[in-house]
Scaffold this motif. Structure first.
Motif, mmCIF file in Angstrom:
data_model
loop_
_atom_site.group_PDB
_atom_site.id
_atom_site.type_symbol
_atom_site.label_atom_id
_atom_site.label_comp_id
_atom_site.label_asym_id
_atom_site.label_seq_id
_atom_site.Cartn_x
_atom_site.Cartn_y
_atom_site.Cartn_z
ATOM 1 N N ILE A 34 0.838 -1.209 0.000
ATOM 2 C CA ILE A 34 0.000 0.000 0.000
ATOM 3 C C ILE A 34 0.866 1.248 0.000
ATOM 4 O O ILE A 34 0.611 2.200 -0.746
ATOM 5 N N ALA A 35 1.904 1.256 0.818
ATOM 6 C CA ALA A 35 2.795 2.421 0.880
ATOM 7 C C ALA A 35 3.464 2.669 -0.461
ATOM 8 O O ALA A 35 3.568 3.822 -0.913
ATOM 9 N N ALA A 36 3.893 1.613 -1.128
ATOM 10 C CA ALA A 36 4.538 1.764 -2.434
ATOM 11 C C ALA A 36 3.538 2.271 -3.467
ATOM 12 O O ALA A 36 3.869 3.143 -4.286
ATOM 13 N N ARG A 37 2.310 1.753 -3.442
ATOM 14 C CA ARG A 37 1.279 2.238 -4.371
ATOM 15 C C ARG A 37 0.968 3.711 -4.127
ATOM 16 O O ARG A 37 0.805 4.489 -5.067
ATOM 17 N N GLN A 38 0.900 4.101 -2.862
ATOM 18 C CA GLN A 38 0.643 5.504 -2.547
ATOM 19 C C GLN A 38 1.788 6.399 -3.018
ATOM 20 O O GLN A 38 1.558 7.490 -3.534
ATOM 21 N N ALA A 39 3.016 5.925 -2.852
ATOM 22 C CA ALA A 39 4.171 6.687 -3.332
ATOM 23 C C ALA A 39 4.128 6.806 -4.852
ATOM 24 O O ALA A 39 4.397 7.882 -5.409
ATOM 25 N N TYR A 40 3.781 5.724 -5.519
ATOM 26 C CA TYR A 40 3.688 5.741 -6.982
ATOM 27 C C TYR A 40 2.609 6.717 -7.444
ATOM 28 O O TYR A 40 2.822 7.512 -8.363
ATOM 29 N N ASP A 41 1.460 6.660 -6.787
ATOM 30 C CA ASP A 41 0.367 7.570 -7.144
ATOM 31 C C ASP A 41 0.769 9.028 -6.932
ATOM 32 O O ASP A 41 0.456 9.885 -7.759
ATOM 33 N N ALA A 42 1.467 9.312 -5.849
ATOM 34 C CA ALA A 42 1.919 10.684 -5.590
ATOM 35 C C ALA A 42 2.868 11.150 -6.692
ATOM 36 O O ALA A 42 2.802 12.303 -7.140
#
Length: 84
Positions: A34-42
């Motif tokens: 989830i953290a990696a997906r959020q970083a990618y989205d940002a």
């Protein structure tokens, strides 16, 4: 007025986080994913702002619609010369 990072740096960060997402082993914790997906989205949002691409990432919840929006944005960014 806030300074924007160079688009080359944003693109490099997108590629790095994308590789991280693709390389998760089975059993990787959901929190890390989830953290990696959020970083990618940002980073996608930052790239979209830099090249003036509209997006809906801030309004979509996790799921197929958000996944499709990521794919759409990746293609839009490629069309504008960003290697993601």
């Amino acid at each position: 007025m806030s300074e924007r990072r160079p688009i080359e740096r944003i693109a490099a960060d997108l590629r790095r986080v994308r590789r991280t997402l693709a390389g998760f082993e089975p059993g990787t914790s959901a929190v890390k994913k989830i953290a990696a997906r959020q970083a990618y989205d940002a980073l996608l949002v930052e790239a979209c702002a830099a090249v003036e691409v509209e997006h809906r990432l801030r309004t979509l919840h996790e799921g197929m619609d958000r996944d499709l929006e990521r794919l759409r944005l990746e293609e839009c960014l490629r069309e504008r010369g960003l290697s993601v």
